[in-house]
Design an enzyme around this catalytic site. Sequence first.
Site, mmCIF file in Angstrom:
data_model
loop_
_atom_site.group_PDB
_atom_site.id
_atom_site.type_symbol
_atom_site.label_atom_id
_atom_site.label_comp_id
_atom_site.label_asym_id
_atom_site.label_seq_id
_atom_site.Cartn_x
_atom_site.Cartn_y
_atom_site.Cartn_z
ATOM 1 N N ASP A 333 0.825 -1.201 0.000
ATOM 2 C CA ASP A 333 0.000 0.000 0.000
ATOM 3 C C ASP A 333 0.863 1.257 0.000
ATOM 4 O OD1 ASP A 333 -2.604 0.705 -0.271
ATOM 5 O OD2 ASP A 333 -3.099 0.700 1.857
ATOM 6 N N ASP A 393 -9.017 -2.532 2.650
ATOM 7 C CA ASP A 393 -8.923 -1.912 3.969
ATOM 8 C C ASP A 393 -9.945 -2.493 4.945
ATOM 9 O OD1 ASP A 393 -6.934 -0.211 2.986
ATOM 10 O OD2 ASP A 393 -8.416 1.209 2.243
#
Length: 482
Positions: A333, A393
Amino acid sequence: VAADEGILHASGSGVPPVTKDYCIIYNSNWLSLPKTLDNATFRTLENLTSTVLCSSAEVPSGLMKDKAVVVMRGNCTFLEKARIAQSLGAKMLLIASKSRLSGISDNKTDFEDVTLPIALIRYNDIVDMQLVLGKEVNVTLYSPPLPEFDYSMVVIFLIAVFTVALGGYWSGVAELENLKAIASPGERETRWKKEENVTFTPVTVILFVVICCVMLVLLYFFYKWLVYVIISVFCLASAMSLYNCLAALIGEVPFGQCRITCCNKSIEVRLIFLAIFCIAAAVVWAVFRNEDRWAWILQDILGVAFCLNFIKTLKMPNFKSCVILLGLLLLYDVFFVFITPFITKNGASIMVEVAAGPFGNSEKLPVVIRVPRLEHSASTLCDLPFSLLGFGDIIVPGLLVAYCRRFDVQTRSSSIYYISCTIAYAVGMVLTFVVLALMKMGQPALLYLVPCTLITSSIVAWRRKEMKKFWKGSSYQVGWRP
């Protein structure tokens, strides 16, 4: 859009007048826009998108006087157009662009005499303006301040925490049923046939992260083709996930259990109707996915079902695998958000480009929970009409929450791991939103969610003197076969 964003407020000539706002890009060094519509001066819009206004001979004399004029983007500069429009009496110049909006910049020192307000607007918005408001339109420009916090984040927060908590709880219920089946030889074989879980090992975790990296890079270079593959996969996976979620609920209802037999197989009628409903929901979303007024609701429902089913189905065998998965995806990420801008030609991160649709592609990846922004601002109109949270997420920390819940079931620890990890996830989400509000730019949520959940789980295991067992997992999780 790396530029100054503002709003063009357009009003039709009807009674009462119909109004609508559109995104504009301007240069704050050339123009200072008011923050509100109080005492705003409206100008009649003259649509001259048939010309690029690189010469005063392109427009009849007197047509622009005291009007706001919109022309097409052409070979000449913005300031050259503005000087011509100003000399012909125009009071505002709008430049329509069919390509993606970019910043307005020219050598202003050579055009000090130009005082005309200049703004860039999408050509499609001009077409929409004519359709919605009619041919007689009055316009003005303003730029409201960016809100410190948008309340759509609260909705995103509730959806995320609910999904993670429910997915972890559902995984624990399945674990309890498995343990009961092991204790009862008569149910063991039936339970293994029903078991649909997939267990991640450290090797498969690394392979999974590598696949994510490769897929993201492929999307960056071949987005306009692969986006339809992702949409198709999402429709299929979300329909199956919605069916699994609703079937689990229907299974608890002791009514409507009549069956039909076909090809030596018996199936409940209500499950047939449920399957039709789930397929229809996915098809409706696919057809109307670009309808911003309500399609987001259906996408969020399908997305939540997808995340729930993923968290319940994919099992982490131990805390070691959780650390490897969350740690690698955290690096993934951060790299694709913060590091890739130094590599790409346009200086944009690969993650942001893929999320927004490279090169202004109208098709967006259906891999996010999205909620319309509730606070009015130029940014809402220009590039971020929705608050977004990626499925990753939710799913990635959700796998750790699910492992904690299963560990609670195995050790009969009264849900301490599950509750503490869920609270840590909620704290990580709040931290993400706080940093987002302070920095005014998109954040890799895993940067805050991973440390919060991993550290909290580790502290609980250490305080309970169960770290060794928590780290290695139980022998049952490796898998039992008769």
